[in-house]
Scaffold this active site. Structure first.
Site, PDB file in Angstrom:
ATOM      1  N   HIS A 115      -4.188   9.873   7.730  1.00 18.62           N
ATOM      2  CA  HIS A 115      -5.631   9.619   7.794  1.00 18.62           C
ATOM      3  C   HIS A 115      -6.456  10.879   7.577  1.00 18.62           C
ATOM      4  O   HIS A 115      -7.694  10.794   7.501  1.00 18.62           O
ATOM      5  CB  HIS A 115      -6.008   8.981   9.136  1.00 18.62           C
ATOM      6  CG  HIS A 115      -5.368   7.662   9.390  1.00 18.62           C
ATOM      7  ND1 HIS A 115      -5.385   6.630   8.472  1.00 18.62           N
ATOM      8  CD2 HIS A 115      -4.665   7.186  10.465  1.00 18.62           C
ATOM      9  CE1 HIS A 115      -4.728   5.588   8.965  1.00 18.62           C
ATOM     10  NE2 HIS A 115      -4.280   5.899  10.163  1.00 18.62           N
ATOM     11  N   ASP A 156       3.574   2.860   7.051  1.00 24.95           N
ATOM     12  CA  ASP A 156       2.840   2.741   8.309  1.00 24.95           C
ATOM     13  C   ASP A 156       1.978   1.487   8.215  1.00 24.95           C
ATOM     14  O   ASP A 156       1.562   1.079   7.120  1.00 24.95           O
ATOM     15  CB  ASP A 156       1.972   3.990   8.488  1.00 24.95           C
ATOM     16  CG  ASP A 156       1.283   4.078   9.841  1.00 24.95           C
ATOM     17  OD1 ASP A 156       0.345   3.291  10.060  1.00 24.95           O
ATOM     18  OD2 ASP A 156       1.663   4.933  10.657  1.00 24.95           O
ATOM     19  N   HIS A 202      -1.006   1.100   9.059  1.00 26.73           N
ATOM     20  CA  HIS A 202      -2.389   1.442   8.722  1.00 26.73           C
ATOM     21  C   HIS A 202      -2.436   2.105   7.351  1.00 26.73           C
ATOM     22  O   HIS A 202      -1.559   2.895   7.011  1.00 26.73           O
ATOM     23  CB  HIS A 202      -2.970   2.390   9.782  1.00 26.73           C
ATOM     24  CG  HIS A 202      -2.851   1.856  11.174  1.00 26.73           C
ATOM     25  ND1 HIS A 202      -1.957   2.358  12.093  1.00 26.73           N
ATOM     26  CD2 HIS A 202      -3.495   0.842  11.788  1.00 26.73           C
ATOM     27  CE1 HIS A 202      -2.061   1.682  13.228  1.00 26.73           C
ATOM     28  NE2 HIS A 202      -2.987   0.752  13.055  1.00 26.73           N
ATOM     29  N   ASP A 245       5.098   1.114  13.483  1.00 22.01           N
ATOM     30  CA  ASP A 245       4.045   0.235  13.995  1.00 22.01           C
ATOM     31  C   ASP A 245       3.924  -1.134  13.338  1.00 22.01           C
ATOM     32  O   ASP A 245       3.135  -1.962  13.832  1.00 22.01           O
ATOM     33  CB  ASP A 245       2.684   0.950  14.018  1.00 22.01           C
ATOM     34  CG  ASP A 245       2.394   1.745  12.770  1.00 22.01           C
ATOM     35  OD1 ASP A 245       3.110   1.587  11.775  1.00 22.01           O
ATOM     36  OD2 ASP A 245       1.433   2.547  12.787  1.00 22.01           O
TER      37      ASP A 245
END
Length: 309
Positions: free
Chosen positions: A117, A159, A161, A236
């Site tokens: 991110h 991931d 996200h 995740d």
């Protein structure tokens, strides 16, 4: 197989903080017990010059000297501290070291990392510096000193996200292919355009997810020929992850890992992997997923050694 750790550089977090810092020590303990064949090394510290391959000098300086704004730190989700800076540099250094080892031996690991991110001029979502972006650019620079061709790097981000920071850093760069398979309705809510984005609905299970991975890898191969893969093996997507919203089982995640490692092995593409996210209510379940990734990785590392001349 070499793996690089930064878990001894611990972020001082306030009580009740939702980031599971303890998982890194548990992963190291689990590897010592279950996979003692993995050689673990302390991560080197990424320098300002290395970080500047993917980040602006202003961002590096503001994080390093603590002049970063409170708003920028809120976006990251950590309080600023010298320990945070040191850990962020070491986590980036671990992916650099893992890429060098993978290029020499086929497979290697960062026992943390996957800070996707972070953009060139800011962080976000528990990410300060973008380890995969820095490592990709540095491997290209090191390769360029020895060869006339530019190293092609694929960042395969699984991931849950989206890797928005990675996508923004490499926008318009044909030498790096960014692939992100992630939850459609999950963080970040304003997404960047990767070279290939695959968005999955809430509740997506093993079969649908594995089909998406298969299709995405095939599409990547149609469009790009990497000389190095950096794999973000997020835990995740697991069905009991607090922040994931997908429904992958332990077996499904192991099958996902095996598909990625097999893709690289069949084409003899060196692969470095990082742990990325994992937020199960029971930290031990996140660590179980990560240990499964290491077992698959070690299997493929052995294949590389057996095939070496």
């Amino acid at each position: 197989m070499r793996a690089f750790y930064s878990g001894q550089f611990v972020l001082p977090l306030p009580p009740g903080h939702r980031f599971p810092m303890g998982r890194y020590a548990l992963l190291r303990d689990g590897l010592e017990r279950q996979l003692p064949q993995v050689d673990m090394f302390e991560a080197p510290r990424a320098s300002d010059g290395e970080l500047a391959l993917a980040h602006t000098p202003q961002w590096i300086a503001s994080i390093s000297d603590g002049s970063v704004s409170a708003a920028a730190m809120r976006e990251i989700g950590f309080p600023w501290s010298e320990a945070m800076v040191e850990r962020s540099r070491r986590s980036t250094g671990a992916t650099i070291a893992a890429c060098r080892a993978a290029l020499a031996e086929g497979v290697s690991a960062n026992m943390a990392g996957g800070t996707h991110h972070a953009s060139a001029d800011k962080g976000g979502g528990f990410c300060v510096f973008n380890d995969a972006a820095v490592a990709a650019r540095l491997m290209q620079a090191e390769h360029g000193r020895q060869a006339r061709t530019r190293l092609q790097v694929a960042i395969v981000d699984l991931d849950v996200h989206q890797g928005n920071g990675t996508a923004s850093i490499f926008r318009g760069d044909p030498s790096v292919f960014t692939l992100s398979i992630h939850g459609q309705k999950n963080f970040p809510f304003r997404k960047e355009a990767s070279d290939l984005d695959v968005e999955l609905p809430d509740g997506c299970g093993d079969a649908e997810y594995l089909a998406a991975v298969e299709h995405a890898l095939d599409e990547m191969e149609r469009r790009f020929t990497p000389g190095l893969i950096i794999y973000l093996a997020g835990a995740d997507p697991f069905e009991r992850d607090r922040l994931g919203r997908l429904k992958l089982s332990f077996d499904g995640l192991e099958a996902r890992d095996r598909r990625v490692f097999d893709f690289a092995w069949q084409r003899r593409i060196p692969l470095a992997f990082a742990m990325a996210g994992g937020y199960a209510a029971e930290i031990a379940e996140t660590v179980q997923v990560q240990l499964g990734t290491f077992r698959v990785a070690f299997d493929y590392w052995r294949r590389w050694q057996n095939a070496a001349p």
